[in-house]
Design an enzyme around this catalytic site. Structure first.
Site, PDB file in Angstrom:
ATOM      1  N   ARG A  53      18.086  19.634  79.993  1.00  0.00           N
ATOM      2  CA  ARG A  53      17.290  19.861  81.204  1.00  0.00           C
ATOM      3  C   ARG A  53      15.916  20.429  80.886  1.00  0.00           C
ATOM      4  O   ARG A  53      15.343  21.174  81.678  1.00  0.00           O
ATOM      5  CB  ARG A  53      18.020  20.784  82.194  1.00  0.00           C
ATOM      6  N   ARG A  57      13.447  22.286  86.701  1.00  0.00           N
ATOM      7  CA  ARG A  57      12.948  23.183  87.739  1.00  0.00           C
ATOM      8  C   ARG A  57      12.327  24.475  87.241  1.00  0.00           C
ATOM      9  O   ARG A  57      11.630  25.158  87.993  1.00  0.00           O
ATOM     10  CB  ARG A  57      14.095  23.518  88.710  1.00  0.00           C
ATOM     11  N   ARG A  66       7.763  17.851  92.424  1.00  0.00           N
ATOM     12  CA  ARG A  66       8.855  17.843  93.408  1.00  0.00           C
ATOM     13  C   ARG A  66       8.388  18.252  94.803  1.00  0.00           C
ATOM     14  O   ARG A  66       9.010  17.879  95.808  1.00  0.00           O
ATOM     15  CB  ARG A  66       9.982  18.761  92.940  1.00  0.00           C
ATOM     16  N   ASP A 104      19.312  11.188  86.316  1.00  0.00           N
ATOM     17  CA  ASP A 104      20.450  11.967  86.771  1.00  0.00           C
ATOM     18  C   ASP A 104      21.726  11.191  86.464  1.00  0.00           C
ATOM     19  O   ASP A 104      21.735   9.957  86.515  1.00  0.00           O
ATOM     20  CB  ASP A 104      20.364  12.249  88.274  1.00  0.00           C
ATOM     21  N   TYR A 184      32.935  13.716  90.919  1.00  0.00           N
ATOM     22  CA  TYR A 184      31.920  13.728  91.980  1.00  0.00           C
ATOM     23  C   TYR A 184      32.203  12.654  93.030  1.00  0.00           C
ATOM     24  O   TYR A 184      32.031  12.882  94.235  1.00  0.00           O
ATOM     25  CB  TYR A 184      30.533  13.505  91.382  1.00  0.00           C
TER      26      TYR A 184
END
Length: 398
Positions: A53, A57, A66, A104, A184
Site C-alpha cells: 500500500r 492514503r 482522491r 484493488d 468478500y
C-alpha cells in the site's frame, strides 16, 4: 467534492492493445528480481525495499487525487492509476526498489459481474452478495468472464506506468487469493468472523470449491495479462488465510494458491509469442506454523511473504531455504516514533533471529524488505522515509 457526490466516470480502455514488451524501458534496478531468485542479501548492494500500500492514503498527494475522484475512478483511469503509483517513487526517490500498480483486489469480483462499492468510513460493500450455491451457480458459474475486456483498464495502467517508471524500478502486478475474494463475495464486505463464508464451506464444501475454482481460473488469466501488459513480478494476497483451521487451510486455501503459478505459466507459454512467467510472491497473512510455511514454499512461488507474527529465523528454517522471504515489520511501529522505528528495524535486521543475522550465519535465502501488512493511513510520510533510511543504514553494518 464529497465522497457521497463522487460518481464513477472512467474513460473507455476498449482500444487498449498489449505492447511489445521489448519496446518498454529497460530495467535499471533489478534488486527485487535478484532477491526473488533467492540471492543472499549480503551479496547485494542492499536488500530491495518496497511497502504494501505504498501508494495510498497516508500520502497527501494521494488524498489530493482522491478529493477529486472516486476510488474506483482512480482504479479505472489509467492516467490516474499511473499517477498514484508513481507518487511514492517520486517522493522516496532512490529509497524504494519496486512499485506496485495502484488497483484493488476486488476488481476481480467486479469483472465476474458483481457490483462493488467503496463507501467512505465503511470500505468495500457488495449490495448483492452471493447467498448460496444456487445463486453462485447462476451469477458466477454459468457466466463467462471476459478478463481481457473487463480488466483492460488495469492492463492499460500497467503499460503506462512501465513507461513512466522509465526502468527506475520494477513494477509489481497482483491479485487476491480465491479464499479472500470468496469471503468478500459472500459476506458483502469485510468481516471480523467471516461467518457466512465459513458456514458455506462447512455446509456445502463442494459448491464452495466450484466457486473457488472459478475465481482461481479468472485470477490466473488476470495475472497472465498483467504480465503481457508489463508487470515484472506478481504477488498474490490471501489476507484472510488465518481464519480457517489447519484442515480448512489445506482444503480451501492452499490448493487454489498452488494452482496459480502453474496456470499463469501455462497461459503465458501458450501465447503466439510465448512469455516467461515472472517471479511470484504469495502472502498468506496469519500463517505462522512451520508446516504451513513449508507448504507455501513448495507450490511454485519464488517468495513467501510474512506478517509480523513469526521471526525471520523461524520462517527461514521452516521453508528450508527454498524461497526468498518478504517482510516483516509490524506496520504499527511506523506510528511509534523514530526511536522505536530505528530500534525495531535493527532487530529485524540484526537481532538474534534477524534476516541479516541469519544470512551471515549462512542460512540460505533472499530477502525483500517490507512491512508485515499494508501501511496504515495515519502514518507520517516522513516516518516511512525514516524506516527506509534505517534499513539502508543497518545494512551498511554488514
Amino acid at each position: 467534492m464529497t465522497s457521497s457526490e463522487q460518481v464513477d466516470h472512467p474513460p473507455s480502455t476498449d482500444s487498449y492493445e498489449f505492447p511489445s514488451l521489448s519496446s518498454l524501458p529497460t530495467l535499471k534496478n533489478d534488486l527485487l528480481l535478484q532477491s526473488a531468485s533467492n540471492k543472499n542479501p549480503l551479496t547485494l548492494s542492499h536488500p530491495p525495499i518496497w511497502v504494501m500500500r505504498q501508494a495510498g492514503r497516508y500520502l497527501p498527494e494521494f488524498q489530493k487525487v482522491r478529493a477529486e475522484h472516486s476510488f474506483f475512478t482512480v482504479c479505472r483511469t489509467p492516467e490516474l492509476a499511473t499517477e498514484v503509483t508513481m507518487q511514492p517513487i517520486r517522493r522516496y526517490d532512490g529509497l524504494l526498489d519496486a512499485s506496485i500498480i495502484f488497483s484493488d483486489i476486488l476488481v476481480v469480483p467486479q469483472a465476474m459481474g458483481m457490483e462493488v462499492q467503496m463507501l467512505g468510513g465503511v470500505g468495500p460493500h457488495f449490495p448483492s452478495p452471493l447467498t448460496g450455491p444456487e445463486d453462485a451457480q447462476s451469477r458466477i458459474l454459468d457466466r463467462t468472464t471476459d478478463t481481457r475486456k473487463e480488466l483492460s483498464y488495469v492492463y492499460a495502467a500497467i503499460t503506462e506506468t512501465r513507461k513512466a517508471l522509465d526502468g527506475k524500478v520494477p513494477l509489481i502486478g497482483f491479485c487476491a487469493g480465491a479464499w479472500t475474494l470468496f469471503g468478500y463475495m459472500v459476506e458483502g464486505g469485510g468481516s471480523k468472523t467471516w461467518e457466512k463464508a465459513k458456514k458455506w464451506i462447512y455446509r456445502d464444501p463442494e459448491s464452495a470449491k466450484k466457486v473457488l475454482q472459478r475465481i482461481t481460473e479468472v485470477s490466473a488469466e488476470y495475472l497472465a495479462m498483467q504480465v503481457q501488459a508489463g508487470a515484472q513480478l506478481l504477488q498474490v494476497f490471501d489476507t484472510n488465510a488465518d481464519c480457517l483451521t489447519p484442515t480448512g487451510f489445506n482444503t480451501f486455501i492452499l490448493p487454489y494458491l498452488a494452482q496459480l503459478p502453474t496456470l499463469v505459466a501455462s497461459h503465458l507459454s501458450s501465447l503466439p509469442t510465448p512469455l516467461p512467467c515472472p517471479p511470484m510472491t504469495v502472502f498468506a497473512k496469519g500463517i505462522h506454523s512451520s508446516t504451513q510455511l513449508l507448504s507455501l514454499s513448495k507450490i511454485g512461488y519464488q517468495t513467501v511473504g510474512l506478517d509480523w507474527g513469526v521471526t525471520p529465523r523461524f520462517a527461514r528454517v521452516a521453508t528450508e531455504g527454498r524461497v526468498a522471504l518478504q517482510g516483516n515489520l509490524d506496520p504499527s511501529i511506523l506510528h511509534a516514533g523514530r526511536e522505536a522505528i530505528e530500534r525495531e528495524v535493527k532487530e529485524m535486521c540484526w537481532g538474534q533471529d534477524g534476516f541479516l543475522t541469519c544470512a551471515k550465519e549462512g542460512l540460505d535465502g533472499g530477502w525483500i524488505v517490507n512491512l508485515g501488512h499494508g501501511i496504515t493511513p495515519g502514518v507520517d510520510p516522513e516516518d516511512l522515509r525514516w524506516f527506509l533510511e534505517c534499513v539502508r543504514k543497518e545494512f551498511e553494518k554488514k
